[in-house]
Design an enzyme around this catalytic site. Structure first.
Site, PDB file in Angstrom:
ATOM      1  N   ASP A 116      -1.327  -6.443   8.050  1.00 36.27           N
ATOM      2  CA  ASP A 116      -2.233  -6.236   8.052  1.00 36.27           C
ATOM      3  C   ASP A 116      -3.002  -6.927   6.857  1.00 36.27           C
ATOM      4  OD1 ASP A 116      -1.335  -4.345   6.287  1.00 36.27           O
ATOM      5  OD2 ASP A 116      -2.667  -2.719   6.931  1.00 36.27           O
ATOM      6  N   GLY A 135       0.984  -1.160   0.130  1.00 35.36           N
ATOM      7  CA  GLY A 135       0.114  -0.071  -0.174  1.00 35.36           C
ATOM      8  C   GLY A 135       0.936   1.418  -0.095  1.00 35.36           C
ATOM      9  N   GLU A 176       6.204  -4.807   7.497  1.00 38.68           N
ATOM     10  CA  GLU A 176       5.594  -3.707   8.259  1.00 38.68           C
ATOM     11  C   GLU A 176       6.164  -3.600   9.686  1.00 38.68           C
ATOM     12  OE1 GLU A 176       2.634  -5.408   5.398  1.00 38.68           O
ATOM     13  OE2 GLU A 176       4.183  -6.112   6.818  1.00 38.68           O
ATOM     14  N   GLY A 213       0.551  -4.734   1.165  1.00 37.97           N
ATOM     15  CA  GLY A 213      -0.740  -4.592   0.223  1.00 37.97           C
ATOM     16  C   GLY A 213      -0.899  -5.540  -0.921  1.00 37.97           C
TER      17      GLY A 213
END
Length: 381
Positions: free
Chosen positions: A151, A71, A143, A120
């Site tokens: 996530d 992301g 992350e 992502g």
């Protein structure tokens, strides 16, 4: 010929071939990092094609040398600083809903994982039915080095990898190659790069939604690659022994005890990565993966949405903003985490990340009822 997925953005292109639609992530200079426009464009494609009887198969790939590097967290962090945390919350709400739709999609999706697949990028591929890795694939969930946590529903698929390999991958940000992805179950197939275009052309001629028929076609091009001698998957018993410990502190201590008797570089690299990562991120990531073992993909995404909103708001730590500064903005790669040590991140604070956000304008992630609870992860060790 590829056309934009939506009128307002050319960041997702669509090729139509018979009953197959190929979605092309089109930000090659940014390694196809997911912007808000890309997430919205993908969402429109997946929702409309699921109801379109003329569409039977989706292919997802990236333009250039990456599938998707994650992301666009720099865009999210900057927008939060300029506007408010609600921009970040909206971005992740849409992204997580997209992840859920992909994880429960009725039609087969084939993701062609050439190059970088991180964060992502895993969310729009690993949740799909078929994930085709190759010799230049590089997978990671990095992350914790950024003050965030794995996530996009990662607590669902990481917790279903062999033994405690998911904890190893999620906490250290270890980079996996295509053979390792296949062996642990993150990829369903491995196809050599020089045969990937032939596979794609064969898939474009398919006029079926039958997963067995799609699998049969991919099987014709796939190989069973050997793991490198240095692969950490060859030392799964050591990974299980260390990463099954209850706390991050105990995991690091166990690795340090193993290090003198194990000549493998991955142990040293793992310890170094854990020492450098955000202490808060490490603790909430471990708790998240452990919770994920017993949850559906929807339950994982709902919990992760609560967690990411607390991160965006800086409720208990501002490590995400410091990580973005050090890694993405100033690029000094020397973040000053607060709190700076694992011992200062108490269990009570970790538990708060799983709680609802105390704000009248905040809402839990509302996911539609769908028949599936997520994909099966099938290791090929």
């Amino acid at each position: 010929m590829a056309s934009p997925a939506t009128a307002d953005s050319d960041q997702v292109l669509v090729e139509a071939n018979g009953s197959t639609r190929t979605l092309i992530l089109n930000r090659p200079k940014q390694l196809n990092a997911l912007s808000s426009a890309m997430v919205t464009g993908l969402m429109k494609c997946f929702t409309s094609y699921e109801e379109d009887n003329a569409v039977k198969l989706l292919i997802v790939k990236g333009k250039g040398r990456a599938f998707c590097a994650g992301g666009d967290v720099a865009e999210v962090a900057q927008s939060i600083n300029n506007d408010s945390w609600k921009y970040g919350a909206d971005f992740f709400r849409t992204e997580f809903l997209l992840n859920y739709i992909i994880a429960t999609y009725r039609k087969p999706q084939v993701s062609l994982l050439t190059g970088i697949v991180m964060g992502g990028g895993a969310g729009v591929s690993i949740h799909g039915r078929f994930r085709v890795a190759t010799e230049n694939t590089v997978f990671a969930m990095p992350e914790t080095a950024l003050g965030l946590f794995p996530d996009i529903g990662a607590s669902y698929f990481l917790s279903r990898l062999p033994g405690f390999y998911g904890e190893y991958v999620g906490l250290t940000g270890a980079r996996l190659d295509g053979a390792e992805m296949l062996a642990c179950g993150l990829a369903t197939h491995f196809v050599h790069l020089n045969r990937m275009s032939l596979l794609e052309e064969s898939l474009k001629k398919v006029d079926a939604s039958d997963p067995f028929a799609i699998c049969g076609i991919i099987d014709q091009f796939s190989q069973q690659p050997s793991l490198k001698e240095s692969s950490a998957l060859n030392r799964l018993e050591i990974i299980n022994k260390c990463f099954s410990k209850r706390t991050v502190e105990e995991i690091i201590s166990a690795l340090e005890q193993e290090a003198p008797s194990v000549a493998d570089e991955w142990v040293t690299v793992a310890i170094k990565s854990l020492r450098k990562a955000s202490p808060t991120s490490l603790k909430i990531s471990l708790a998240s993966i452990r919770e994920g073992r017993l949850q559906t993909v929807g339950e994982c995404l709902r919990r992760e949405y609560r967690m990411v909103c607390h991160v965006m708001r800086g409720d208990f730590s501002r490590d995400f903003f410091e990580g973005c500064r050090a890694i993405l903005v100033d690029k000094d790669r020397n973040p000053k985490w607060m709190p700076p040590s694992l011992g200062q991140v108490h269990d009570g604070v970790v538990e708060k990340y799983f709680s609802k956000v105390d704000d009248p304008q905040w809402k839990d992630l509302n996911l539609p009822s769908r028949p599936s609870h997520g994909r099966r992860i099938v290791p090929k060790l």
